[in-house]
Design a protein around this motif. Structure first.
Motif, short mmCIF file in Angstrom:
data_model
loop_
_atom_site.label_atom_id
_atom_site.label_comp_id
_atom_site.label_asym_id
_atom_site.label_seq_id
_atom_site.Cartn_x
_atom_site.Cartn_y
_atom_site.Cartn_z
N THR A 121 0.55 -1.40 -0.23
CA THR A 121 -0.35 -0.18 0.18
C THR A 121 0.99 1.42 -0.24
OG1 THR A 121 -1.76 -1.20 0.96
CG2 THR A 121 -0.94 1.43 1.46
N ALA A 122 0.75 2.11 -0.77
CA ALA A 122 1.20 3.15 -1.43
C ALA A 122 0.97 4.37 -1.54
CB ALA A 122 2.55 2.71 -1.86
N GLU A 123 1.89 5.52 -1.34
CA GLU A 123 1.23 6.42 -1.68
C GLU A 123 1.80 6.66 -3.81
OE1 GLU A 123 1.60 9.86 1.58
OE2 GLU A 123 2.99 10.06 0.62
N PRO A 124 1.03 7.26 -4.25
CA PRO A 124 1.50 7.35 -5.54
C PRO A 124 2.71 7.48 -5.78
CG PRO A 124 0.00 10.24 -5.26
CD PRO A 124 -0.19 8.44 -3.93
N GLY A 125 3.62 8.24 -5.49
CA GLY A 125 4.57 8.56 -5.97
C GLY A 125 6.33 7.69 -5.58
N ALA A 126 5.54 6.95 -4.52
CA ALA A 126 6.72 5.63 -4.38
C ALA A 126 7.20 5.25 -5.74
CB ALA A 126 5.68 4.90 -3.37
N ARG A 127 8.49 4.99 -5.29
CA ARG A 127 9.44 4.56 -6.30
C ARG A 127 9.57 2.54 -6.53
NH1 ARG A 127 11.27 8.92 -9.60
NH2 ARG A 127 11.94 10.18 -8.58
N ALA A 155 2.00 4.88 -9.10
CA ALA A 155 1.48 5.53 -9.61
C ALA A 155 0.72 5.72 -11.54
CB ALA A 155 0.59 6.64 -8.96
N GLY A 156 2.73 6.15 -11.67
CA GLY A 156 2.26 6.18 -13.26
C GLY A 156 3.19 4.92 -14.27
N PHE A 157 2.72 3.70 -13.04
CA PHE A 157 2.95 2.87 -13.99
C PHE A 157 2.23 2.31 -14.31
CE2 PHE A 157 4.27 -1.55 -12.97
CZ PHE A 157 4.29 -1.73 -14.46
N VAL A 158 0.87 1.97 -13.77
CA VAL A 158 -0.69 1.47 -13.33
C VAL A 158 -1.37 2.76 -14.26
CG1 VAL A 158 0.15 0.84 -11.34
CG2 VAL A 158 -1.67 2.46 -11.58
N GLY A 159 -0.56 4.01 -14.71
CA GLY A 159 -1.75 5.02 -15.37
C GLY A 159 -1.13 5.10 -16.25
N GLY A 160 0.13 4.76 -16.63
CA GLY A 160 0.77 4.36 -17.73
C GLY A 160 1.17 3.29 -19.20
N GLY A 161 1.39 2.80 -17.63
CA GLY A 161 2.07 1.57 -18.19
C GLY A 161 1.16 0.07 -18.73
N SER A 162 1.32 -0.43 -18.92
CA SER A 162 0.76 -2.02 -18.92
C SER A 162 1.35 -3.19 -18.48
CB SER A 162 0.27 -2.09 -20.17
OG SER A 162 1.59 -2.61 -21.04
N GLY A 163 2.95 -2.99 -18.64
CA GLY A 163 3.43 -4.94 -17.91
C GLY A 163 5.04 -4.56 -18.06
N GLY A 164 5.99 -5.88 -18.10
CA GLY A 164 7.57 -5.37 -18.28
C GLY A 164 7.57 -6.67 -17.45
N ILE A 165 9.35 -6.47 -16.87
CA ILE A 165 9.08 -7.74 -15.84
C ILE A 165 9.32 -8.28 -14.90
CG2 ILE A 165 11.18 -7.81 -14.30
CD1 ILE A 165 11.51 -5.05 -17.03
N GLY A 166 8.61 -10.05 -15.10
CA GLY A 166 7.41 -10.50 -14.60
C GLY A 166 6.43 -10.34 -14.91
N SER A 167 5.82 -10.08 -16.24
CA SER A 167 4.39 -10.46 -16.90
C SER A 167 5.07 -11.81 -17.96
CB SER A 167 4.61 -9.25 -17.79
OG SER A 167 4.36 -8.44 -17.13
N ILE A 168 5.78 -12.66 -17.89
CA ILE A 168 5.54 -14.15 -18.02
C ILE A 168 5.43 -15.19 -17.36
CG2 ILE A 168 8.21 -14.75 -17.68
CD1 ILE A 168 7.83 -16.32 -20.56
N ALA A 169 5.51 -14.45 -16.26
CA ALA A 169 5.49 -15.48 -14.89
C ALA A 169 3.78 -14.94 -14.28
CB ALA A 169 6.28 -15.30 -13.79
N GLY A 212 -9.19 11.37 -12.29
CA GLY A 212 -9.24 10.83 -10.78
C GLY A 212 -7.56 10.89 -10.71
N ILE A 213 -7.58 11.70 -9.54
CA ILE A 213 -5.59 11.94 -9.12
C ILE A 213 -5.79 10.51 -8.35
CG2 ILE A 213 -3.69 12.77 -8.13
CD1 ILE A 213 -5.57 15.22 -9.38
N ILE A 214 -4.83 9.44 -8.71
CA ILE A 214 -4.81 8.01 -7.67
C ILE A 214 -4.38 8.92 -6.28
CG2 ILE A 214 -3.85 6.40 -7.50
CD1 ILE A 214 -3.90 5.31 -10.30
N VAL A 215 -4.36 8.57 -5.42
CA VAL A 215 -3.99 9.47 -4.10
C VAL A 215 -3.26 7.80 -3.20
CG1 VAL A 215 -4.82 11.95 -4.45
CG2 VAL A 215 -5.83 9.46 -2.52
N GLU A 216 -3.61 7.61 -3.46
CA GLU A 216 -3.18 6.02 -2.52
C GLU A 216 -3.62 4.64 -3.71
OE1 GLU A 216 -4.56 5.55 1.74
OE2 GLU A 216 -4.68 4.00 1.48
#
Length: 473
Positions: A121-127, A155-169, A212-216
Motif C-alpha cells: 500500500t503506497a502513495e502515488p509517488g512511491a518508486r 501510480a505512474g506505472f498503472v496510469g500509463g504502463g501495462s506490463g514488464g519484467i515479471g509478466s512472463i510469470a 481521477g488522481i490516484i492518491v493511494e
C-alpha cells in the motif's frame, strides 16, 4: 506561450500556490518547467512534431494529500487544467500538458504505507525500485515492473504502463488480482476520495490520469525468488527463436524475463556488449537459480552459446540485463541512431512466419525484439504464453510508418500504436466506456489532462479554434 489552447495562470493563483507549497516548490519558468512538462514522448518522431512545443504554465511539487486537495479546489474555482506527473518515464506524452495550466508533480507523495501479507500500500509517488528492495527481504517481489523501475512511480506505472519484467510469470497489470485497490481524488471545489476495488480499478488503469488522481493504491506482490541473469546468444536467428519459444512455454522453469533481441540491436548496448560475441542475436533471461544450470545446458545442447551469467545477489546492482529490455532496447538504439523509433506488437502462434514476412517487406527498416508474457490483455488473451514485442524501426516518414503498421495488421500482427497521445488511438477498446463514466463523476469540469481522452468533452476553454490541430484533424 503561443501554442493553441494554452491556459495561463493568474498571479493570484501562483501566489496562492506559493503560500501553500513554498515558492521553491512552484516552478513558473526555465529548464525545470520544461522538464516537468515532458516525458519520453520523443521516442516517437510523430509525437515530437505534434506535442514537442507543449508546456505547462507552472508546475507544483506536492508532498501531501492535504496540499493536493487545496490545489485541486483552487484549480476548479479558476478552471485551471491539471496534468498529473510521476517519474515521467512514459513514452506516449501521457503527462505532457496539451493546454498549459498546471502540472502536479506527485513524486513527493512517496510513502510506502504498508508492506505485509503480499500487498504493498503506497502513495502515488512511491518508486517501484524502492518497493522492490523493501519487499524482497520480507519474502516478496513485484509481480511485474517496467525497465524504468528505478525512476518509475507506482501510480505512474498503472496510469500509463501495462506490463514488464515479471509478466512472463504473472501477466500484465491488467491481469485480474494484481491491482487490489485505488483511492482517487475527484476534481471538485470540495474534492472527495473514491475507493475502487479489484475489477473496478480498471476504470482508472492506463487512463493517463484523465479521470481521477490516484492518491493511494494497493498492488499484490509475488513470492520472491533468487533470479539468476543469463545471456544466451547465437548467429543462428531461427535456432535462437526456437529455443526461446520452447523455454517460454516450459512452465516447469520459473522465469521473470525472456527477451529476444535481433542483431544489430545488441551492439548498441555499450555497457554490456562485452558479455556476448559481436554479430550475435541474444536472449536475456532471468530464471530461478535452481533451474539455471539446466537451462544453460539446454541452450548449449541446442547449439547456442551461454557467454555470460550473473548469479543472484541482493541488493541488485548494475549490470541488470533487464535494463536493456522492453522499451529500454529502443532507448539504446536511439542513442546510436536518432532515426530509430518503435512499434508495440502482439504476434500469433505463427510469429516466426509473421516475422519473416515483415523482414522481407522491410529489409533494413525493422529489427525484432520479442518479450514473452503470460497473456496479452490488448489481444484478449489472458492465460496463454504469448509472443509480443517492441520492434525497433527506422523512421523516414509518417506515411512509411503507417505502411509498417498496416502490413502488420494484414498478417494478423496486432499493433498498439505508440505514436499517439490519445488513449483510444493507442489500442483496443478494453474499458473506455467505464473510464468515461468515471470521468463524468470524478472530473465534472473536464480539467484533468484535457485532450487525452477522445470521448470526453473538452473543457470550456478549449474552443475548436484554440485546440491543437491533431485533436480534431
Amino acid at each position: 506561450m503561443s501554442t493553441p489552447g494554452f491556459v495561463p495562470l493568474s498571479a493570484t493563483f501562483i501566489a496562492a500556490l506559493s503560500d501553500l507549497l513554498g515558492a521553491d516548490n512552484v516552478i513558473t519558468s526555465g529548464k525545470n518547467l520544461t522538464t516537468l512538462s515532458q516525458d519520453f514522448y520523443w521516442y516517437s518522431p510523430v509525437l515530437r512534431e505534434r506535442i514537442g512545443d507543449r508546456y505547462a504554465a507552472a508546475a507544483a511539487k506536492v508532498s501531501s494529500l492535504d496540499q493536493l486537495k487545496q490545489i485541486v479546489s483552487l484549480a476548479v474555482k479558476e478552471r485551471v487544467p491539471l496534468t498529473v506527473r510521476g517519474g515521467a518515464t512514459g513514452n506516449y506524452g501521457q503527462c505532457v500538458p496539451l493546454f498549459g495550466g498546471l502540472v502536479l508533480d506527485l513524486t513527493g507523495m512517496d510513502k510506502i504505507i504498508d508492506l505485509s501479507d503480499g500487498v504493498v500500500t503506497a502513495e502515488p509517488g512511491a518508486r517501484l525500485g524502492i518497493i522492490e528492495n523493501q519487499a524482497r527481504p520480507l519474502g516478496w517481489e513485484l509481480r511485474c515492473y517496467p525497465s524504468t523501475w528505478i525512476k518509475s512511480t507506482i501510480a505512474g506505472f498503472v496510469g500509463g504502463g501495462s506490463g514488464g519484467i515479471g509478466s512472463i510469470a504473472h501477466g500484465g497489470l491488467r491481469t485480474p488480482g494484481t491491482i487490489k485497490q485505488f483511492k482517487i481524488l475527484t476534481i471538485e471545489e470540495e474534492p472527495r476520495i473514491l475507493t475502487l476495488d479489484e475489477a473496478e480499478t480498471m476504470r482508472v488503469f492506463h487512463a493517463y490520469g484523465t479521470n481521477g488522481i490516484i492518491v493511494e493504491m494497493q498492488l499484490r506482490l509475488a513470492p520472491a525468488r533468487p533470479w539468476q541473469q543469463m545471456v544466451v546468444s547465437s548467429a543462428d536467428w531461427d535456432g535462437l527463436l526456437n529455443f526461446a519459444d520452447e523455454l517460454a512455454h516450459d512452465l516447469d522453469v520459473p522465469k521473470r524475463l525472456l527477451s529476444v533481441i535481433e542483431d544489430p540491436l545488441p551492439a548498441y548496448f555499450k555497457p554490456i556488449k562485452k558479455f556476448y560475441p559481436e554479430g550475435h542475436h541474444v536472449i536475456f533471461l532471468e530464471v530461478d537459480e535452481a533451474s539455471a544450470d539446466a537451462v544453460a545446458a539446454r541452450a548449449e545442447a541446442a547449439g547456442l552459446e551461454v557467454p555470460h551469467r550473473i548469479p543472484y545477489h541482493f541488493p541488485r546492482k548494475a549490470p541488470m540485463l533487464s535494463d536493456y529490455t522492453w522499451n529500454h532496447t529502443t532507448l539504446w538504439a536511439l542513442k546510436a541512431d536518432p532515426a530509430y523509433t518503435y512499434l508495440q506488437c502482439g504476434y500469433g502462434e505463427n510469429f516466426r512466419e509473421q516475422v519473416k514476412t515483415l523482414q522481407a517487406r522491410f529489409p533494413g527498416e525493422m529489427f525484432f525484439h520479442f518479450e514473452f508474457t503470460r497473456g496479452n490483455s490488448k489481444m484478449g488473451l489472458e492465460d496463454n504464453i504469448v509472443c509480443g514485442g517492441v520492434p525497433v524501426v527506422k523512421f523516414s516518414t509518417e506515411e512509411r510508418l503507417k505502411e509498417m503498421i498496416d502490413a502488420c495488421h494484414e498478417i494478423g500482427v496486432f499493433v498498439a500504436n505508440p505514436h499517439t497521445c490519445i488513449i483510444e488511438e493507442g489500442g483496443r477498446d478494453l474499458g473506455y466506456d467505464i473510464q468515461l463514466e468515471l470521468k463524468a463523476e470524478a472530473d465534472p469540469h473536464n480539467l484533468l489532462n484535457p485532450g487525452k481522452m477522445k470521448q470526453a468533452p473538452l473543457p470550456e476553454f478549449a474552443t475548436p479554434g484554440s485546440m491543437p490541430k491533431f485533436l480534431y484533424s
